[in-house]
Design an enzyme around this catalytic site. Structure first.
Site, PDB file in Angstrom:
ATOM      1  N   ILE A  66      -8.164   0.658  -3.219  1.00  0.00           N
ATOM      2  CA  ILE A  66      -7.510   0.888  -4.513  1.00  0.00           C
ATOM      3  C   ILE A  66      -8.419   1.789  -5.331  1.00  0.00           C
ATOM      4  CG2 ILE A  66      -6.561  -0.198  -6.588  1.00  0.00           C
ATOM      5  CD1 ILE A  66      -6.356  -2.826  -4.899  1.00  0.00           C
TER       6      ILE A  66
ATOM      7  N   TYR B 214     -13.748   7.564 -10.433  1.00  0.00           N
ATOM      8  CA  TYR B 214     -13.853   7.370  -8.974  1.00  0.00           C
ATOM      9  C   TYR B 214     -14.694   6.162  -8.547  1.00  0.00           C
ATOM     10  CZ  TYR B 214     -12.115  12.214  -8.625  1.00  0.00           C
ATOM     11  OH  TYR B 214     -11.380  13.359  -8.718  1.00  0.00           O
TER      12      TYR B 214
ATOM     13  N   GLU C 258     -11.649  -3.609   2.709  1.00  0.00           N
ATOM     14  CA  GLU C 258     -12.287  -4.831   3.204  1.00  0.00           C
ATOM     15  C   GLU C 258     -12.615  -5.756   2.041  1.00  0.00           C
ATOM     16  OE1 GLU C 258     -13.019  -1.663   3.683  1.00  0.00           O
ATOM     17  OE2 GLU C 258     -14.406  -1.384   5.354  1.00  0.00           O
TER      18      GLU C 258
HETATM   19  N1  THU Z   1     -13.012   3.102   2.034  1.00  0.00           N
HETATM   20  C1  THU Z   1     -12.613   1.827   2.331  1.00  0.00           C
HETATM   21  O1  THU Z   1     -11.590   1.337   1.840  1.00  0.00           O
HETATM   22  N2  THU Z   1     -13.378   1.114   3.198  1.00  0.00           N
HETATM   23  C2  THU Z   1     -14.514   1.597   3.798  1.00  0.00           C
HETATM   24  O2  THU Z   1     -15.244   0.845   4.408  1.00  0.00           O
HETATM   25  C3  THU Z   1     -14.791   3.037   3.729  1.00  0.00           C
HETATM   26  C4  THU Z   1     -14.234   3.705   2.528  1.00  0.00           C
HETATM   27  C5  THU Z   1     -12.194   3.877   1.096  1.00  0.00           C
HETATM   28  C6  THU Z   1     -12.817   4.098  -0.248  1.00  0.00           C
HETATM   29  C7  THU Z   1     -12.067   5.340  -0.714  1.00  0.00           C
HETATM   30  O3  THU Z   1     -10.848   4.930  -1.310  1.00  0.00           O
HETATM   31  C8  THU Z   1     -11.749   6.090   0.565  1.00  0.00           C
HETATM   32  O4  THU Z   1     -11.928   5.154   1.618  1.00  0.00           O
HETATM   33  C9  THU Z   1     -12.632   7.287   0.804  1.00  0.00           C
HETATM   34  O5  THU Z   1     -13.962   6.972   0.669  1.00  0.00           O
END
Ligand code: THU
Length: 130
Positions: free
Chosen positions: A43, A48, A55
């Protein structure tokens, strides 16, 4: 439920991810020791740094419902290789999940990688270090 069904829940979550900025959806399915599942998505926010990863969304949803015992986590991304969880999420996994708990990482075309929480974050900082 089977592992494939947990994977399906994590992949289905990709379609709900709120990712107007990165366009990089991530989905998660956290399974309790009793077999209940919690779905998570990333989300994002116009500010940012406030983004919450998939997770952590799944873990925080479950913990906020009183859950503390988990047996499996699936993380899915639209990535050519199985997705790699970020460091912050690895630390949060280590807080609430056993070191030996399996984590299934999923990418496009059904590629998967099986790791444990401890393999994702070795020599972990925990409450025992305080
Ligand atoms: N992101 C996740 O949801 N989990 C992770 O372990 C890696 C990164 C998301 C955060 C952001 O919304 C997007 O991936 C790019 O970084």
């Amino acid at each position: 439920m089977s592992k494939q069904e947990w994977i399906d829940i994590a992949v289905e979550a990709l379609g709900k991810a709120y990712v107007p900025y990165s366009k990089f959806p991530v989905g998660a399915c956290l399974v309790t020791k009793e077999g209940k599942t919690y779905q998570g998505i990333n989300i994002e926010n116009a500010s940012y740094g406030l983004t919450n990863c998939a997770e952590r969304t799944a873990i925080f949803k479950a913990v906020s419902e009183g859950e503390k015992a988990f047996s499996h986590l699936v993380v899915a991304g639209h990535t050519p290789e199985p997705i790699s969880p970020c460091g912050a999420c690895r630390q949060v996994m280590a807080e609430f999940c056993d070191p030996a708990m399996p984590v299934t990482l999923v990418g496009d075309n059904g590629v998967t990688k099986e790791m444990t929480v401890e393999e994702l974050l070795p020599y972990t900082f925990t409450d025992k270090d305080l």
